[in-house]
Write an enzyme that holds these catalytic residues in place. Sequence first.
Site, PDB file in Angstrom:
ATOM      1  N   GLY A  53      42.203  32.506  45.727  1.00  0.00           N
ATOM      2  CA  GLY A  53      40.833  32.013  45.737  1.00  0.00           C
ATOM      3  C   GLY A  53      40.529  30.844  44.826  1.00  0.00           C
ATOM      4  O   GLY A  53      39.659  30.035  45.121  1.00  0.00           O
ATOM      5  N   GLU A 107      39.239  31.608  37.588  1.00  0.00           N
ATOM      6  CA  GLU A 107      38.915  32.512  38.702  1.00  0.00           C
ATOM      7  C   GLU A 107      37.902  31.852  39.631  1.00  0.00           C
ATOM      8  O   GLU A 107      37.032  31.114  39.179  1.00  0.00           O
ATOM      9  CB  GLU A 107      38.302  33.810  38.162  1.00  0.00           C
ATOM     10  CG  GLU A 107      39.288  34.941  37.931  1.00  0.00           C
ATOM     11  CD  GLU A 107      39.683  35.671  39.211  1.00  0.00           C
ATOM     12  OE1 GLU A 107      39.647  35.068  40.305  1.00  0.00           O
ATOM     13  OE2 GLU A 107      40.041  36.844  39.123  1.00  0.00           O
ATOM     14  N   ASP A 108      37.995  32.159  40.920  1.00  0.00           N
ATOM     15  CA  ASP A 108      36.961  31.719  41.855  1.00  0.00           C
ATOM     16  C   ASP A 108      35.687  32.518  41.618  1.00  0.00           C
ATOM     17  O   ASP A 108      34.599  31.972  41.518  1.00  0.00           O
ATOM     18  CB  ASP A 108      37.431  31.849  43.311  1.00  0.00           C
ATOM     19  CG  ASP A 108      37.976  33.238  43.651  1.00  0.00           C
ATOM     20  OD1 ASP A 108      38.147  34.080  42.742  1.00  0.00           O
ATOM     21  OD2 ASP A 108      38.235  33.486  44.845  1.00  0.00           O
ATOM     22  N   ASP A 111      33.715  39.729  40.233  1.00  0.00           N
ATOM     23  CA  ASP A 111      32.844  40.672  40.945  1.00  0.00           C
ATOM     24  C   ASP A 111      32.823  41.976  40.131  1.00  0.00           C
ATOM     25  O   ASP A 111      32.067  42.093  39.164  1.00  0.00           O
ATOM     26  CB  ASP A 111      33.423  40.819  42.360  1.00  0.00           C
ATOM     27  CG  ASP A 111      32.646  41.732  43.277  1.00  0.00           C
ATOM     28  OD1 ASP A 111      31.531  42.138  42.925  1.00  0.00           O
ATOM     29  OD2 ASP A 111      33.141  42.049  44.363  1.00  0.00           O
ATOM     30  N   LYS A 139      29.230  37.800  39.533  1.00  0.00           N
ATOM     31  CA  LYS A 139      28.203  38.739  40.028  1.00  0.00           C
ATOM     32  C   LYS A 139      27.935  39.774  38.933  1.00  0.00           C
ATOM     33  O   LYS A 139      28.575  40.836  38.909  1.00  0.00           O
ATOM     34  CB  LYS A 139      28.697  39.468  41.284  1.00  0.00           C
ATOM     35  CG  LYS A 139      28.992  38.595  42.488  1.00  0.00           C
ATOM     36  CD  LYS A 139      29.428  39.470  43.681  1.00  0.00           C
ATOM     37  CE  LYS A 139      30.059  38.685  44.783  1.00  0.00           C
ATOM     38  NZ  LYS A 139      30.727  39.526  45.805  1.00  0.00           N
ATOM     39  N   PHE A 160      28.045  38.854  49.691  1.00  0.00           N
ATOM     40  CA  PHE A 160      29.386  38.424  50.052  1.00  0.00           C
ATOM     41  C   PHE A 160      29.336  36.960  50.475  1.00  0.00           C
ATOM     42  O   PHE A 160      28.538  36.565  51.325  1.00  0.00           O
ATOM     43  CB  PHE A 160      29.957  39.279  51.189  1.00  0.00           C
ATOM     44  CG  PHE A 160      31.391  38.941  51.465  1.00  0.00           C
ATOM     45  CD1 PHE A 160      32.397  39.368  50.602  1.00  0.00           C
ATOM     46  CD2 PHE A 160      31.745  38.155  52.552  1.00  0.00           C
ATOM     47  CE1 PHE A 160      33.728  39.022  50.823  1.00  0.00           C
ATOM     48  CE2 PHE A 160      33.074  37.803  52.784  1.00  0.00           C
ATOM     49  CZ  PHE A 160      34.060  38.244  51.922  1.00  0.00           C
ATOM     50  N   ASP A 167      37.556  33.725  50.738  1.00  0.00           N
ATOM     51  CA  ASP A 167      37.868  34.038  52.135  1.00  0.00           C
ATOM     52  C   ASP A 167      37.133  35.257  52.665  1.00  0.00           C
ATOM     53  O   ASP A 167      36.650  36.095  51.907  1.00  0.00           O
ATOM     54  CB  ASP A 167      39.368  34.323  52.278  1.00  0.00           C
ATOM     55  CG  ASP A 167      39.747  35.683  51.671  1.00  0.00           C
ATOM     56  OD1 ASP A 167      39.454  35.898  50.471  1.00  0.00           O
ATOM     57  OD2 ASP A 167      40.288  36.534  52.394  1.00  0.00           O
ATOM     58  N   ARG A 173      38.515  29.673  53.633  1.00  0.00           N
ATOM     59  CA  ARG A 173      38.739  29.112  52.283  1.00  0.00           C
ATOM     60  C   ARG A 173      38.568  27.595  52.253  1.00  0.00           C
ATOM     61  O   ARG A 173      38.319  27.024  51.208  1.00  0.00           O
ATOM     62  CB  ARG A 173      40.169  29.426  51.805  1.00  0.00           C
ATOM     63  CG  ARG A 173      40.480  30.900  51.643  1.00  0.00           C
ATOM     64  CD  ARG A 173      41.849  31.061  50.965  1.00  0.00           C
ATOM     65  NE  ARG A 173      42.379  32.401  51.044  1.00  0.00           N
ATOM     66  CZ  ARG A 173      42.096  33.398  50.199  1.00  0.00           C
ATOM     67  NH1 ARG A 173      41.243  33.195  49.222  1.00  0.00           N
ATOM     68  NH2 ARG A 173      42.647  34.578  50.340  1.00  0.00           N
TER      69      ARG A 173
HETATM   70  P1  IMP Z   1      36.926  41.784  41.224  1.00  0.00           P
HETATM   71  O1  IMP Z   1      38.241  42.377  40.829  1.00  0.00           O
HETATM   72  O2  IMP Z   1      36.052  42.817  41.901  1.00  0.00           O
HETATM   73  O3  IMP Z   1      36.221  41.092  40.093  1.00  0.00           O
HETATM   74  O4  IMP Z   1      37.182  40.754  42.374  1.00  0.00           O
HETATM   75  C1  IMP Z   1      37.818  39.553  42.173  1.00  0.00           C
HETATM   76  C2  IMP Z   1      38.334  39.000  43.483  1.00  0.00           C
HETATM   77  O5  IMP Z   1      37.695  39.585  44.637  1.00  0.00           O
HETATM   78  C3  IMP Z   1      38.050  37.530  43.566  1.00  0.00           C
HETATM   79  O6  IMP Z   1      39.033  36.760  42.932  1.00  0.00           O
HETATM   80  C4  IMP Z   1      37.973  37.304  45.067  1.00  0.00           C
HETATM   81  O7  IMP Z   1      39.269  37.082  45.583  1.00  0.00           O
HETATM   82  C5  IMP Z   1      37.437  38.606  45.618  1.00  0.00           C
HETATM   83  N1  IMP Z   1      35.976  38.540  45.851  1.00  0.00           N
HETATM   84  C6  IMP Z   1      34.979  39.080  45.101  1.00  0.00           C
HETATM   85  N2  IMP Z   1      33.762  38.819  45.624  1.00  0.00           N
HETATM   86  C7  IMP Z   1      33.995  38.084  46.741  1.00  0.00           C
HETATM   87  C8  IMP Z   1      33.115  37.469  47.724  1.00  0.00           C
HETATM   88  O8  IMP Z   1      31.869  37.543  47.682  1.00  0.00           O
HETATM   89  N3  IMP Z   1      33.751  36.791  48.721  1.00  0.00           N
HETATM   90  C9  IMP Z   1      35.098  36.659  48.820  1.00  0.00           C
HETATM   91  N4  IMP Z   1      35.938  37.200  47.920  1.00  0.00           N
HETATM   92  C10 IMP Z   1      35.393  37.911  46.885  1.00  0.00           C
END
Ligand code: IMP
Length: 184
Positions: A53, A107-108, A111, A139, A160, A167, A173
């Site tokens: 990402g 990081e992109d 979450d 978020k 989302f 993606d 992407r």
């Molecule tokens: P986390 O571990 O829940 O913080 O998620 C991190 C990863 O989940 C990111 O690097 C993204 O690849 C993916 N992700 C989280 N939210 C989204 C979203 O809204 N759209 C697409 N990918 C997401």
Amino acid sequence: MWFQTYCNVRIKDKEFEPYISSSDIQSTIQKIADQINTDYSGKSVIFVGVLNGAFMFAGDLLKNIDFNCEISFIKVASYEGTSSSGKVHELIGLVNDIKDKHVIILEDIVDTGLTLNKIFSMINHDEPASLEVASLLYKPEAFQGKHSPKYVGFEIPKKFIVGYGLDYLEEGRNTKDIYELKDK
Ligand code: IMP
């Protein structure tokens, strides 16, 4: 102005609508780069992008970093469709020597923060001088991790989104702008 030429997109079974424009993304990235240039000037720094990402964010941010630095990538996976699986898998690890270097993870989006928990435990094991995170998107309402990002481009609600590296089922992407999932 951008919304006049900026339309909904369809990816597989879902429709997405415009959310953050390319020009807003680029000006925000410039501000993050300016801050990092101030904070890390004269230090031994390695940027670590998180694939897949963060490839666009890393590319655009690093063009605006004005000190010599190392750049590397790791690959982890946790998302399945439009939500986190809760399990984070390391797919490609870090090969660089990071002992006593200042590490900035790129990081992109942050979450739940579970991906960062895993990355921190992978990287801290190799004794960096410091470890911080720059994330284009964050978020806060979904966050339940231990390590929040120091540099954040946009704080967004629990929705989302796709585009600019992010993606839906591995597609979407390759857009300059970011789109949100359209309510039915
Ligand atoms: P986390 O571990 O829940 O913080 O998620 C991190 C990863 O989940 C990111 O690097 C993204 O690849 C993916 N992700 C989280 N939210 C989204 C979203 O809204 N759209 C697409 N990918 C997401």
